[in-house]
Write an enzyme that holds these catalytic residues in place. Structure first.
Site, short mmCIF file in Angstrom:
data_model
loop_
_atom_site.label_atom_id
_atom_site.label_comp_id
_atom_site.label_asym_id
_atom_site.label_seq_id
_atom_site.Cartn_x
_atom_site.Cartn_y
_atom_site.Cartn_z
N ARG A 235 0.85 -1.19 0.00
CA ARG A 235 0.00 0.00 0.00
C ARG A 235 0.88 1.23 0.00
NH1 ARG A 235 -3.80 -2.08 -1.35
NH2 ARG A 235 -5.90 -2.14 -0.54
N GLU A 264 -1.88 8.08 -4.22
CA GLU A 264 -2.23 7.65 -5.57
C GLU A 264 -3.69 7.98 -5.87
OE1 GLU A 264 -1.32 3.38 -4.84
OE2 GLU A 264 -3.42 3.00 -5.36
N HIS A 282 -0.93 0.37 -9.65
CA HIS A 282 -1.72 -0.47 -8.73
C HIS A 282 -2.44 -1.60 -9.48
CE1 HIS A 282 -3.85 -0.29 -4.56
NE2 HIS A 282 -3.79 -1.54 -5.01
C1 GLV Z 1 -5.39 -4.31 -3.74
O1 GLV Z 1 -4.62 -3.44 -3.52
C2 GLV Z 1 -6.04 -5.06 -2.72
O2 GLV Z 1 -5.92 -4.71 -1.53
O3 GLV Z 1 -6.70 -6.05 -3.05
#
Ligand code: GLV
Length: 329
Positions: A235, A264, A282
């Site tokens: 994250r 982001e 991401h």
């Molecule tokens: C993606 O970042 C998730 O947490 O599934």
């Protein structure tokens, strides 16, 4: 029919599934700003989100809301204290993304170590005149030491792949994993400082929490080897992106691979101007099969939590199961 909001664009066939049970308000446009989200949630019983912040003020604006199903394994966008206070259930989508996300961690780590995007940009810019013995020298993965910070399900899937690369695996986690898992992964538990000093390739796979904010900052980067890489598939906010940009620019570490960022989709501008970095938007779980599995699991959670379908009342992935069956407050 109960009413739900699907806050993001998702696979249309999953929307069709939801329509069998619910009156669906589907946002196919931009991410809803907080005031619009509150307005659209005012008459809803459930919601499907993908990272929208849900806090006490959003829950207060949605008095009928009983469940919010996040299409992600991470749920740091949910204020769980507020969910518990309001007796609202949160759900997430664990497990179905483990292998795709672990694959992607390797893709980023390898691209960073072997300078793939950096050399491709150079090639595309027309700078390739001759083969040279010292062009884009990187660092080996085979036989090196992998340091995994966060040894949950995805961390374990990532570490399992290290065997084929004959890597030594060291890890740090809030708590040690079971001895049989350590044995299967051939992974040794070490302190964070030890890991940063010893690892050739550090990968972050831990959830974002307040305690994990800037797990990697200037002090931690200073411990790493100048030949080491850092990969973040966890994250934004776990890495201090400004400090990382400095460490990359000064070659304090060799390279980084980042799929997630502080703030982001806006990136720290310094990250865009350092060459020794691989940046992706991401997408660690983004394979067709996995994103479908995540969307369907998010739908399963919502359907079951709102008392519909074959698992009525028993959603597969409750984050705060204690609120199940309690009246909304
Ligand atoms: C993606 O970042 C998730 O947490 O599934």
């Amino acid at each position: 029919m109960q009413k739900i909001l699907v806050a993001r664009s998702i696979f249309p066939d999953v929307i069709e599934r939801l329509k069998q049970y619910f009156d669906v308000d589907w946002n196919q446009g931009d991410v809803l700003p907080a005031d619009e989200l509150k307005r659209r949630l005012a008459d809803k019983d459930g919601a499907l989100t993908a990272g929208e912040p849900i806090d006490a003020s959003v829950l207060a604006a949605a008095p009928r809301l009983r469940v919010v199903s996040n299409m992600a394994v991470g749920y740091n966008n949910f204020d769980m204290a507020a969910f518990n206070a309001a007796n609202v259930l949160g759900t997430n989508t664990p497990d179905v993304l483990n292998e795709s996300t672990a694959d992607f961690g390797w893709a980023l780590m390898m691209a960073a170590a072997r300078r793939i995007t950096e050399s491709e940009h150079w090639l595309r810019a027309g700078k390739w005149q001759k083969w040279s013995y010292d062009s884009f020298l990187g660092s080996d993965l085979y036989g090196s030491t992998l340091g995994v910070i966060g040894m949950g399900r995805i961390g374990q899937a990532l570490a399992r792949r290290a065997r084929g690369f004959n890597m030594q695996v060291i890890y740090h986690n809030r708590s040690r994993v079971a001895p049989q898992i350590e044995a299967e992964l051939n992974a040794a538990y070490v302190s964070k400082q030890d890991l940063l000093r010893r690892a050739d390739h550090v990968v972050l796979v831990l959830p974002y929490t307040q305690e994990n904010h800037h797990t990697i900052g200037a002090a931690e980067l200073a411990l790493m080897k100048p030949t080491a890489t850092l990969t973040n598939i966890a994250r934004g906010g776990i890495v201090d992106d400004a400090a990382l940009a400095d460490a990359l620019r000064s070659r304090q570490i060799a390279a980084a691979g980042l799929d997630v960022f502080e703030g982001e989709p806006n990136l720290h501008p310094a990250l865009l101007s350092v060459p020794n970095i691989v940046l992706t938007p991401h997408i660690a779980s983004a394979t067709e099969a996995t994103r479908r599995a995540m969307a369907n699991l998010a739908a399963d959670n919502l359907i079951a939590a709102l008392g519909e379908g074959p698992r009525a009342g028993q959603p597969p992935n409750p984050i705060n199961p204690d609120v199940i069956g309690k009246a909304r407050s």
